[in-house]
Design a protein around this motif. Sequence first.
Motif, PDB file in Angstrom:
ATOM      1  N   VAL A  46      46.759  45.376  33.272  1.00  0.00           N
ATOM      2  CA  VAL A  46      46.344  43.981  33.205  1.00  0.00           C
ATOM      3  C   VAL A  46      45.081  43.955  32.360  1.00  0.00           C
TER       4      VAL A  46
ATOM      5  N   HIS B 122      47.661  42.966  55.500  1.00  0.00           N
ATOM      6  CA  HIS B 122      46.495  43.766  55.903  1.00  0.00           C
ATOM      7  C   HIS B 122      46.515  44.030  57.396  1.00  0.00           C
TER       8      HIS B 122
ATOM      9  N   TYR C  52      50.906  40.768  32.591  1.00  0.00           N
ATOM     10  CA  TYR C  52      51.041  42.062  33.260  1.00  0.00           C
ATOM     11  C   TYR C  52      51.986  42.902  32.416  1.00  0.00           C
TER      12      TYR C  52
ATOM     13  N   ILE D 211      46.463  49.346  36.222  1.00  0.00           N
ATOM     14  CA  ILE D 211      46.383  48.929  37.618  1.00  0.00           C
ATOM     15  C   ILE D 211      47.444  49.668  38.441  1.00  0.00           C
TER      16      ILE D 211
ATOM     17  N   ASN E 270      41.764  46.200  49.506  1.00  0.00           N
ATOM     18  CA  ASN E 270      41.632  45.148  48.490  1.00  0.00           C
ATOM     19  C   ASN E 270      41.576  45.789  47.111  1.00  0.00           C
ATOM     20  N   GLY E 271      42.281  45.207  46.198  1.00  0.00           N
ATOM     21  CA  GLY E 271      42.221  45.680  44.818  1.00  0.00           C
ATOM     22  C   GLY E 271      43.061  46.912  44.557  1.00  0.00           C
ATOM     23  N   SER E 272      43.892  47.301  45.514  1.00  0.00           N
ATOM     24  CA  SER E 272      44.663  48.524  45.313  1.00  0.00           C
ATOM     25  C   SER E 272      45.905  48.278  44.456  1.00  0.00           C
ATOM     26  N   GLY E 273      46.253  47.020  44.226  1.00  0.00           N
ATOM     27  CA  GLY E 273      47.374  46.733  43.316  1.00  0.00           C
ATOM     28  C   GLY E 273      48.594  46.122  43.985  1.00  0.00           C
ATOM     29  N   LYS E 274      48.452  45.675  45.219  1.00  0.00           N
ATOM     30  CA  LYS E 274      49.601  45.128  45.952  1.00  0.00           C
ATOM     31  C   LYS E 274      50.130  43.859  45.281  1.00  0.00           C
ATOM     32  N   SER E 275      49.240  42.910  45.051  1.00  0.00           N
ATOM     33  CA  SER E 275      49.681  41.664  44.406  1.00  0.00           C
ATOM     34  C   SER E 275      50.175  41.937  42.994  1.00  0.00           C
ATOM     35  N   THR E 276      49.479  42.862  42.332  1.00  0.00           N
ATOM     36  CA  THR E 276      49.894  43.212  40.975  1.00  0.00           C
ATOM     37  C   THR E 276      51.340  43.685  40.966  1.00  0.00           C
TER      38      THR E 276
END
Lengths: 478, 249
Positions: free
Chosen positions: B11, B203, B53, B16, B36-42
């Motif tokens: 990204v 989470h 993306y 990512i 948080n920020g580990s790439g799940k939504s990505t």
Amino acid sequence: MSEQIDDLIKSHYAAGFVTDIESDTLPPGLNEDVIRFISAKKNEPEWMLEWRLKAYHAWLEMVEPHWAHVSYPDIDFNAMSYFSAPKRDEDRPQSLDEVDPKLRETYDKLGIPLHEQEMLAGVAVDAVFDSVSVGTTFRKKLYEAGVIFCSISEALQDYPELVREHLGTVVPQKDNYYAALNSAVFSDGSFVYIPKGVKCPMELSTYFRINEAKTGQFERTLIVADEGSEVSYLEGCTAPMRDENQLHAAVVELVALDNAKIKYSTVQNWYPGDEEGKGGIYNFVTKRGLAHTNAHISWTQVETGSAITMKYPSCILKGDNSIGEFYSVALSSNFQQADTGTKMIHLGKNTRSTIISKGIAAGHGSNTYRGLVRMNPGATGARNYTRCDSLLIGDQCGAHTFPYIESKNPTAIIEHEASTSTVSDEQLFLCLQRGISEEKAVSMIVNGFCKEVFRELPMEFAVEAGKLLEVSLEGAVG
Amino acid sequence: MLSIKNLHATVEGEDILRGINLDIGPGEVHAIMGPNGSGKSTLGHVLTGREGYEVTAGEVTFMGQDLLALAPEERALAGLLLAFQYPVEIPGVSNMEFLKTAVDGMRKYRKLEAMDSVSFMKLAREVCKRVDLDQNFLKRGVNEGFSGGEKKRNELMQMMLLEPHLAILDETDSGLDIDALQVVAAGINSMRDGKRSFVLITHYQRLLNFIEPDHVHVLGGGRIVRSGDKSLALELEDKGYGWLESEAV
Ligand SMILES: Nc1ncnc2c1ncn2[C@@H]1O[C@H](COP(=O)(O)OP(=O)(O)OP(=O)(O)O)[C@@H](O)[C@H]1O
Ligand SMILES: [Mg+2]
């Protein structure tokens, strides 16, 4: 997103065809003789010729205005022709059956409801093909209701006194540059008279279409609603695709006498020019209504065409308690420029006006709202509410808002709201992710944005306006 | 159903996703957890084809098709649905119109008969009830002025109407009150039919009390750093992610 949108910004103008009919066109150029020719050709009364000549001389003294937020090369008024009528104007068709089949075909392509079945839908159409009215449907039924609905040339023959009484009372000959030009050379247009207390039994409709290359179109429309009467009028416009620009300088005058109501709707789809901004119609139109006591004038417009639009349908709220409304959707895509809005002039007590303007800009389009609300000293208790919303699609377009407010009466209340929003990538992605194409998504969002205005259109045309927007956005976005 | 092999994505030029491998069978529920920020939504966005993306390596097969070759709307029509972590508002477009447009498109794609407005209205009202939203929400603009929890329930409603083969629910349980959580969980469970698969990004182990996952994965730094059964979620609840991250390095 913008790449996809760019791809989709390829206008396919559905109404872009030229009808091949031998026409009786005056050579280019403008002088007194031309005006005499037009007047004689139409067998006009002497006063009409004098009226035209007066306008012509006023026009010669005026200069072309350049204050709007649009730019275009100077127009050479001697390079265009001021009269073009389909041939055979000696024996003009008496009924639709006699109308040239080619012409009928043109109308069919435009989807103009001239056919019997469509007439049953309750629409009477006064079709203006270039400059001369070729067929007026349902005149008889209207006649029975006492309604006069005909071309203005016919009205000059059949009801000269009515025309004389009202022509130029709302838009005087010297009103502005284009109005003066129109007054001098206007070719035809519609005339409507609704007698006292009569509610017009159907929607009245005119389709304008500019066919002849290099002809200016100077329509003149006059609608008079006598005391306590009511009428709804729809004007639709289309022009074929051509490389050169064409001028459209119409004048529309509305007279709403005491307690009368006039609703004037425009669905305008002039050829806007191609993706590079070549060709297209210059639409410089003067539209104004005069509202007497308790009268109600409502302008609704959906503007998707024209290379350049400068247009400010206005209301003069002269009578006490009179009401003026302006509902507008203006779309500019590709290289279109639209500078449009309204003027609400409050003269009488307790006059009210509402302005809802929805501007949509896509591609390289530029959209300007320009509105004036004036409260004169006599406008005690007057109110105005204005809302201007802009929607931007892509990042190369622009929207501008110029509200002018002049209040000379401390009791008058003026409210103004404005907003600008964009169609975001997130919104489009949500739609895509639900299986909705980008094209459909944009049209859905745009339609939602315009809902308040579409609601004001007569039912059958609200659907048409939605479709038109969709087609135009095919050019603009999807 | 879905098979992801060595998926890498960037990204804005940043790596990512750095080699995701994941197989999801029909009817399975996979939970994806991670800091948080580990790439799940990505991951959700990459799978659904969101612009911006960029896939730099790897393959994804969805129901026998090369998923990455499909346009975003084709992926949706093929039966892949993402319930967004942050649902966007579309003011002016009524929820009803939006839902009807989506369902019309889906039915057309599936060669089902088009639904008339009346039957659709009826169906939409039922679904509203199932997610415990007032019918007024159908008239309002898409997510316009909805509360956080209402937006999540609206996402669920879209899932129920569109009946995807695989639904990725990105933190659909976040921001829900306790009752709403049960409503959402019951809604998801009611959609389980042995064929439909789910990816639950969450989470909280709490959700997994209501929906039992077949597999739990932990995402860290754009990779799956640990997979296990539902007990992994309990362990995470207990210990946090710290111990995994040190392991992953
Ligand atoms: N458009 C973007 N531009 C730049 N960085 C981005 C963008 N989208 C995501 N990222 C970055 O990618 C990383 C992964 O983000 P992602 O949203 O996938 O995390 P997440 O695991 O869903 O986190 P959370 O649990 O907070 O929802 C983050 O560091 C984020 O900042
Ligand atoms: Mg996330």
